[in-house]
Design a protein around this motif. Structure first.
Motif, short mmCIF file in Angstrom:
data_model
loop_
_atom_site.label_atom_id
_atom_site.label_comp_id
_atom_site.label_asym_id
_atom_site.label_seq_id
_atom_site.Cartn_x
_atom_site.Cartn_y
_atom_site.Cartn_z
N CYS A 1 -21.19 -22.14 -7.60
CA CYS A 1 -21.64 -22.51 -8.94
C CYS A 1 -20.99 -23.84 -9.30
O CYS A 1 -19.88 -24.13 -8.87
N HIS B 1 -18.96 -15.96 -7.96
CA HIS B 1 -19.60 -14.95 -8.81
C HIS B 1 -21.11 -14.85 -8.58
O HIS B 1 -21.79 -14.10 -9.24
N GLU B 2 -21.61 -15.65 -7.62
CA GLU B 2 -23.06 -15.60 -7.33
C GLU B 2 -23.23 -15.08 -5.91
O GLU B 2 -23.15 -15.85 -4.97
N ALA C 1 -28.63 -14.13 -4.15
CA ALA C 1 -27.37 -14.78 -4.53
C ALA C 1 -27.61 -15.81 -5.64
O ALA C 1 -26.66 -16.31 -6.23
N MET C 2 -28.87 -16.11 -5.90
CA MET C 2 -29.18 -17.05 -7.00
C MET C 2 -29.56 -16.32 -8.29
O MET C 2 -29.91 -16.94 -9.29
N GLU D 1 -27.81 -14.87 -10.55
CA GLU D 1 -26.99 -15.17 -11.73
C GLU D 1 -27.46 -16.46 -12.40
O GLU D 1 -27.81 -16.44 -13.60
N PRO D 2 -27.53 -17.61 -11.69
CA PRO D 2 -28.06 -18.81 -12.38
C PRO D 2 -29.50 -18.65 -12.85
O PRO D 2 -29.88 -19.19 -13.89
N THR E 1 -29.09 -27.22 -10.69
CA THR E 1 -29.56 -25.86 -10.34
C THR E 1 -30.19 -25.18 -11.55
O THR E 1 -31.35 -24.75 -11.51
N ASN F 1 -24.28 -16.99 -20.76
CA ASN F 1 -24.49 -15.96 -19.74
C ASN F 1 -25.93 -15.41 -19.76
O ASN F 1 -26.86 -16.17 -19.97
N TRP G 1 -32.18 -9.80 -15.95
CA TRP G 1 -32.04 -9.40 -14.55
C TRP G 1 -33.26 -8.66 -14.05
O TRP G 1 -33.69 -8.84 -12.92
N LYS H 1 -28.63 -26.37 -4.74
CA LYS H 1 -27.78 -25.17 -4.61
C LYS H 1 -27.16 -25.17 -3.23
O LYS H 1 -27.85 -25.30 -2.21
#
Ligand code: ZN
Ligand code: ZN
Length: 346
Positions: free
Chosen positions: A37, A58-59, A140-141, A143-144, A170, A287, A298, A341
């Motif tokens: 990130c 965290h991702e 893995a992406m 979160e963003p 990103t 967030n 999500w 990314k």
């Protein structure tokens, strides 16, 4: 297991550590892909994590390898994405399921150990089983992707609007992708590199202005019949860009602030005046929402990737082997080569 441990500011060591022991309510997840990130760069090199030692990251996404609770054993072997925020579930925002506003949260990869490791201990509540056609890299992406969606969902509707994003990184380009899905009429990007324009074109977004070499205000006027944009997004985090945002948004328009500021925000009086004279509405965002409901960021993100509406993989410019995290961090820190990314995979 092998992990990247932040021992102190600017001291990230790749070394052998104990694999976390699985306990009730948790799953041991084997990491298959972990994104770096933008916030990891200052976190690792300048400010540090909340305490040391901590494993950042965290991702990430991976496979559940261990669960001790009998009732959750069927998760073992499953592919999962991970919501990195661990809420207290006791404060008033938590009671209302607005976990992103939790006043006493834990966080994988900044407040406790995260994804730059072979294994991570994750609360079962934070796991999202992945549809078969979503890859670990795409997951893995999440979160963003969710941060981008959450920001736009703050705006009370974007359909039919003209939107200008300053900062096509990103999150900036993920927001552009979401805006298309959400039916924005016009998506304008302001960046600084030709490679950004190229990547945006691959995502189906044509209108790009290089703020270094072109006249931004002229670009906005030409594309909005001299009116200015309905919505402007500050995705860079500096005073100059904030000023430009206030200049190009139309009267009665909206300003969305999403970037972490690099310094104090200071505005000339004449610029500040635009907020008043144009009767602007300013939105903040933090967030993403995760309440398990159908409208959560999500849930919507998984759906959009699964159906091919959102294409996060196109934004992955660097996929490095797990033991080359430092190389990835340096690419982002030094900013000499183009990236969008950067992630490590195993
Ligand atoms: Zn992040
Ligand atoms: Zn809370």
């Amino acid at each position: 297991m092998k992990a990247y441990v932040l021992e102190a500011v600017n001291k990230l060591e790749y070394k052998e550590v104990d694999t976390p022991k699985c306990k009730s309510g948790y799953a041991l997840v084997e990491v298959k892909a972990a994104g770096i990130c933008g916030s990891d760069i200052p976190r690792i090199f300048e400010t540090g994590t909340y305490h040391f030692p901590t494993i950042p990251g965290h991702e990430f996404a991976g496979i559940v390898r261990e669960v001790v609770d009998e009732e959750y054993k069927d998760l073992i072997g499953g592919r999962v994405g991970v919501f990195p925020l661990i809420p207290c579930k006791e404060c008033s925002p938590c009671k209302e399921e607005t976990y992103e506003l939790c006043r006493n949260y834990n966080y994988l990869g900044s407040r406790c150990d995260g994804g730059f490791a072979e294994y991570v201990l994750v609360p079962i509540w934070n796991l999202l089983p992945l549809p078969e056609n979503i890859s670990f890299e795409e997951a893995a992406m999440l979160e963003p992707i969710c941060v981008a969606r959450h920001a736009l969902s703050r705006l009370d509707g974007v359909k039919g609007n003209s939107v200008c994003i300053f900062g096509p990184g990103t999150i900036g380009l993920l927001m552009a992708q979401w805006l298309k899905i959400m039916g924005a009429e016009q998506i304008l990007l302001v960046g600084t590199k030709e490679k950004q324009a190229e990547l945006a074109r691959n995502l189906g977004i044509e209108k790009f202005c290089n703020g270094k070499t072109e006249d931004i205000e002229k670009f906005i006027k030409e594309n909005t019949k001299e009116q200015g944009v309905d919505i402007v997004i500050e995705g860079v985090g500096n005073n100059e860009i904030l000023t430009q945002c206030l200049n190009v948004v139309k009267p009665g328009g909206k300003l969305l602030l999403i970037a972490n500021p690099h310094s104090n925000a200071q505005l000339d009086k004449a610029v500040y005046w635009q907020i008043l004279r144009k009767q602007l509405t300013i939105y903040g965002t933090w967030n993403s929402s995760y309440h398990g409901g159908l409208e959560s960021d999500w849930t919507k993100a998984l759906e959009a990737i699964e159906h091919g509406d959102l294409k996060p993989a196109l934004q992955i410019t660097h996929k490095l082997p797990f033991d080359e995290l430092h190389k990835g961090l340096n690419i982002m820190k030094e900013r000499k080569e183009f990236y969008n990314k950067v992630m490590i995979v195993r």
